[in-house]
Design a protein around this motif. Structure first.
Motif: not given
Ligand code: PXL
Length: 275
Positions: A13, A18, A42, A82, A214-215, A218
């Motif tokens: 990402s 994350c 992403l 993921y 968030h994250g 991970d």
């Molecule tokens: O943290 C998990 C994760 C990993 N990668 C992407 C995510 C998420 C959680 O939403 O959107 C792209």
């Protein structure tokens, strides 16, 4: 001391702390070489953003694996997070079988859901494929929501020992040797991690912080993997990862307007100390 190389398979990402931008620095901080196989790219992670781009790298995987095979490259551990598609899961199982050394450790974080819901883009077909990947793993690291999707048990936010034992028994039936179940809270203000095999149940309880980021799944899975591959037992690795994740959340709370993940960098010295 033996030299270890981990392969981690998860997305990049570009913005949002994350997956690979967390796993690579944390595993490196644990003193272990980290090779990567990006599952997708992403523009941001999928929580709290809309309109993000998503480049699925499933079709690149067979050629990458074939090149590694030609070069004789094999890993001491594979840790997956993921993933980009259900089809990709078959390729990852192939990597488990062909790109690993004898006795390599396979760690699967079925990163697909939280708070009772699947992440955007995942569906029942992906859950079925994830069950297959979990059956190939030595360690699976679901949160309660993921455990429910993997077992078909109804999600409930409050849990007791009977409910957790039911989840654990069905998770172990999937075929993974050890289950590391996160977010197990039996008491108000407390939460923790269960490490279970067919014959054992261990619980590490710690404080439940009021802020969440968030994250953190991970961060948890990456530091668990780093500690385990450094020779700690599954319970010790689960404890180190739990304490490190707590530190990351505390560090994040000190920063005004910190969004899109946890400030895991500031707590890296504590992780190294614990190792
Ligand atoms: O943290 C998990 C994760 C990993 N990668 C992407 C995510 C998420 C959680 O939403 O959107 C792209």
């Amino acid at each position: 001391m033996s030299y270890k190389r981990i392969l981690t398979v998860q997305d990049i990402s570009c913005v949002g702390q994350c997956s690979l931008t967390v796993a690579l620095p944390i595993i490196s901080a644990c003193g272990i070489e980290c090779s990567v196989l990006p599952s997708a790219v992403l523009s941001t992670h999928t929580a709290g953003f809309s309109g993000y781009t998503f480049r699925d790298l499933t079709d690149d995987m067979p050629a990458i694996r074939a090149h590694w095979q030609k070069e004789g490259l094999k890993f001491d551990a594979v840790y997956t997070g993921y993933l980009g598609s259900s089809k990709q899961i078959d390729y990852v199982i192939d990597i488990f079988n062909t790109s690993t050394k004898e006795n390599a450790v396979k760690i699967v974080d079925p990163a697909m859901a939280d708070n009772g819901r699947l992440y955007p883009g995942f569906d029942a077909e992906y859950v079925e494929a994830m069950k297959k990947l979990c059956s190939e793993a030595d360690y699976i690291l679901p949160n309660i929501t993921e455990a429910c999707f993997l077992t078909g048990i109804k999600y409930q936010s409050a849990c007791d020992r009977e409910y957790i034992d039911w989840l654990l028994s069905k998770l172990l039936l999937l075929g993974a040797k050890t289950v590391v179940l996160t977010g197990v809270s039996y008491k108000e203000g407390r939460t923790g991690i269960v490490v279970a095999t067919k014959d054992s149940y261990e619980y590490y309880e710690h404080e439940l912080l009021s802020n969440s980021c968030h994250g953190t799944g991970d961060i948890y899975a990456s530091s668990f993997t780093g500690a385990l591959v450094n020779g700690h037992s599954a319970y010790e690795a689960a404890k180190i990862a739990g304490d490190y994740t707590l530190e990351c959340i505390k560090e994040t709370a000190k920063i005004q307007n910190h969004t899109y993940g946890a400030a895991f960098e500031k707590a890296i010295p504590k992780l190294i100390e614990m190792l």
